[in-house]
Write a protein that holds these residues in place. Sequence first.
Motif, PDB file in Angstrom:
ATOM      1  N   CYS A 126      -3.292   6.509   4.135  1.00  0.00           N
ATOM      2  CA  CYS A 126      -3.711   5.406   4.987  1.00  0.00           C
ATOM      3  C   CYS A 126      -5.164   5.577   5.425  1.00  0.00           C
ATOM      4  O   CYS A 126      -5.555   6.602   5.974  1.00  0.00           O
ATOM      5  CB  CYS A 126      -2.819   5.297   6.203  1.00  0.00           C
ATOM      6  SG  CYS A 126      -3.312   3.933   7.250  1.00  0.00           S
ATOM      7  N   LEU A 180      -6.702   3.927   7.723  1.00  0.00           N
ATOM      8  CA  LEU A 180      -6.844   3.913   9.187  1.00  0.00           C
ATOM      9  C   LEU A 180      -6.778   5.338   9.720  1.00  0.00           C
ATOM     10  O   LEU A 180      -7.500   5.716  10.636  1.00  0.00           O
ATOM     11  CB  LEU A 180      -5.740   3.077   9.828  1.00  0.00           C
ATOM     12  CG  LEU A 180      -5.919   1.556   9.847  1.00  0.00           C
ATOM     13  CD1 LEU A 180      -4.668   0.883  10.380  1.00  0.00           C
ATOM     14  CD2 LEU A 180      -7.129   1.165  10.682  1.00  0.00           C
ATOM     15  N   CYS A 197      -9.556  -0.560   8.264  1.00  0.00           N
ATOM     16  CA  CYS A 197      -8.727  -1.208   7.252  1.00  0.00           C
ATOM     17  C   CYS A 197      -7.915  -2.303   7.928  1.00  0.00           C
ATOM     18  O   CYS A 197      -7.220  -2.057   8.903  1.00  0.00           O
ATOM     19  CB  CYS A 197      -7.798  -0.215   6.563  1.00  0.00           C
ATOM     20  SG  CYS A 197      -6.920  -0.984   5.180  1.00  0.00           S
ATOM     21  N   CYS A 205       0.838  -1.200   0.000  1.00  0.00           N
ATOM     22  CA  CYS A 205       0.000   0.000   0.000  1.00  0.00           C
ATOM     23  C   CYS A 205       0.879   1.260   0.000  1.00  0.00           C
ATOM     24  O   CYS A 205       0.613   2.219  -0.704  1.00  0.00           O
ATOM     25  CB  CYS A 205      -0.905  -0.036   1.234  1.00  0.00           C
ATOM     26  SG  CYS A 205      -2.137   1.256   1.278  1.00  0.00           S
ATOM     27  N   LYS A 206       1.955   1.215   0.784  1.00  0.00           N
ATOM     28  CA  LYS A 206       2.844   2.371   0.847  1.00  0.00           C
ATOM     29  C   LYS A 206       3.699   2.484  -0.408  1.00  0.00           C
ATOM     30  O   LYS A 206       3.991   3.579  -0.867  1.00  0.00           O
ATOM     31  CB  LYS A 206       3.719   2.310   2.100  1.00  0.00           C
ATOM     32  CG  LYS A 206       2.958   2.657   3.364  1.00  0.00           C
ATOM     33  CD  LYS A 206       2.795   4.144   3.584  1.00  0.00           C
ATOM     34  CE  LYS A 206       1.472   4.789   3.339  1.00  0.00           C
ATOM     35  NZ  LYS A 206       0.238   4.223   3.801  1.00  0.00           N
ATOM     36  N   PRO A 232      -7.090  -0.907  -0.987  1.00  0.00           N
ATOM     37  CA  PRO A 232      -6.732   0.444  -0.528  1.00  0.00           C
ATOM     38  C   PRO A 232      -6.318   1.365  -1.678  1.00  0.00           C
ATOM     39  O   PRO A 232      -6.514   2.571  -1.605  1.00  0.00           O
ATOM     40  CB  PRO A 232      -5.585   0.225   0.454  1.00  0.00           C
ATOM     41  CG  PRO A 232      -5.404  -1.228   0.611  1.00  0.00           C
ATOM     42  CD  PRO A 232      -6.359  -1.950  -0.251  1.00  0.00           C
TER      43      PRO A 232
HETATM   44  S1  SF4 Z   1      -3.952   0.229   7.007  1.00  0.00           S
HETATM   45 FE1  SF4 Z   1      -4.869  -0.033   4.964  1.00  0.00          FE
HETATM   46  S2  SF4 Z   1      -4.727   1.973   3.997  1.00  0.00           S
HETATM   47 FE2  SF4 Z   1      -3.363   2.000   5.783  1.00  0.00          FE
HETATM   48  S3  SF4 Z   1      -1.359   1.454   4.945  1.00  0.00           S
HETATM   49 FE3  SF4 Z   1      -2.329  -0.456   5.648  1.00  0.00          FE
HETATM   50  S4  SF4 Z   1      -3.385  -1.272   3.851  1.00  0.00           S
HETATM   51 FE4  SF4 Z   1      -2.909   0.865   3.414  1.00  0.00          FE
END
Ligand code: SF4
Lengths: 348, 260
Positions: free
Chosen positions: B178, B180, B186, B171-172, B200
């Motif tokens: 993010c 969350l 998430c 994701c990063k 995401p």
């Molecule tokens: S919590 Fe979800 S949106 Fe946040 S970095 Fe992890 S996968 Fe990505």
Amino acid sequence: MRLFKIKKSNLFPFLRGLEGFGELWGPVRKGEKVVYARAKPEEFDLKALRTMIPAKKFLLPPKFTSLKFRESRWEDDYRPKRKVVFGLHPCGIHALNIYHRFYTRLYSDPYYERAKEATLIVGLSCVPDEYCFCYATGTSTVNEGFDLFLTDLGDRLLVWVGSPKGEESLKLVGKYLEDVEQKDISDYVAWRKRRDAAFKLKVDLDGMPEIVSFSYDSPVWEKMGKACLSCGTCTMVCPTCTCFDLEDEYDLKRDEMHRQRFWYSCVFREYSMVAGGHNFREARSERLKLWYTHKLVGFMSEYGAPACVGCSRCVVSCPVGINVVSVVRALRNERTAALWTKMEVSDA
Amino acid sequence: MSKPRIGIYGLTGCAGDQLNILNCEDELLKLFDIFEIKSFVMASSAADEESPLDVAFVEGSVSTEKDLEHLKEIRKKSRLLVAIGHCAVFGGVQSMFTGKKWEETYRAVYGKKDAVSLTRPLPPKPLSAYVKVDAVLPGCPIEKEPFLKLAGLLAKGVVPRHPDFPVCAECKWKENECLLLKGEICLGPLTNSGCGAICPSLNIPCIGCWGPIEKENWEAEAFLLKENGFSVEEVVKRFAIFGGEERAEKLKKFLEGKEG
Ligand code: SF4
Ligand code: SF4
Ligand code: SF4
Ligand code: SF4
């Protein structure tokens, strides 16, 4: 260091001129986030302070194929495109210098070297927001590590030349360059004073190596380990984090193995696992201790400066508020309202 | 070197994983080229169930006595057994009810205890609950690219190891904000990577369909979500979909304990 100036109205043509070196990339706002993206100069956000992912992505991308091989032969065709990367602030350039040391000091990393060669770093001055704390890490100004650096004085920008590559690139934009006068220098000094006074976040890193070392058994780590999601976000967004992993993937179509190299993180459980299944840092608290010891102690004793440049990416990114600022405060027994400090340590 | 012999099988599941293998259009011929496919009932009824296999790919959970017998047969004749898809690797959505709850649910759906007479039902479980599993490919359903990579490595004689790090990494890499931090539920930090953080990246929270990573810190995630204002029910529901009932039960105790 050679110094010129350009008119503010010439900034966009100046950047367009630099495209003679390679693709132009810079900070672009997308919704609430800012990312380095390939764009026209008009699209750049000149006030942006921290991109989601720092400029390390230009020197070693998050994931790339480092080698292709079959049984009897191999090929390394990784050739990064030539790019002009505009908009790095002093913290970001210091981070690149740390990156550089890491990837060239003992062994020279060929992938890094190629990308470095293909990248023209054009810095840009900044005014801190409520998160910046580069004054505390000694990274609020920069003398090396860039090819060109622009200081925005309102109606004009000073152009500092930091490398032979930067010098060479000026041939592309010679017609916009003007000589500096006494007034430019005095305006610059006044601008510096104003900027120095603009820092809001108070972080005290004095004596940090000793404090971290002597806090080795502090319950703070345990508490942090309880709340840490091991998501790896802190390390991905930190401009001085260098860790990577390698994995061989098979490309069915070409009947070839591809050695993938990708960003990895010391907060992941497998990071410290060795053959046979033993894990040197099975506990999350141990892994966080490693991260903070690396940033605030290890690098300090080797290079006399922390491996943190005060960009606050960890501060704005960790979902539970574990970051250099809250950790330093907790270790100093100072008050912090960070979310992780509220989670009770119990054996649930 | 003779071609490795493989079989592709399905137990209780939606058959989506086998379907995704069939969907590998361009590469399908290549697959037939590097493997000798002994059994793939979804693609061809001409199956050879007698020969020993080098690799068996099995999707679906063990949810009936028949599933269990079938699985044991497959295991016996295969050198390597690879669980594909969430059901085979973790038990699937159907495993969110176990124990008493499972019996109640079964009765509610089928009316009485032994409503199905063809075979005896069992509480749904992953393959590893009964037999040795040599490699796994999570996902609901599995994705084409990861499957082809896994198959390729197996063809080369390598037993692939699924990396144990969360969706958040991918994701990063993609520079997503993010979710969350934006106050959503998430499950990225608890979930196996490999999907490329598809959800995401489309601004949809991760619901955990690649299954939990080892030693996931669900307590911290639950704590965070509660701090962000979610109710015990909301959090438990989300955790149970792909995390199994056991995780949801532990979580509920944890959250309610904190409330009292
Ligand atoms: S919590 Fe979800 S949106 Fe946040 S970095 Fe992890 S996968 Fe990505
Ligand atoms: S941390 Fe310092 S150098 Fe970096 S953006 Fe903020 S003020 Fe600029
Ligand atoms: S410290 Fe924060 S950002 Fe880093 S791994 Fe732990 S929860 Fe994620
Ligand atoms: S530790 Fe945090 S503030 Fe320091 S350089 Fe890394 S991301 Fe920036």
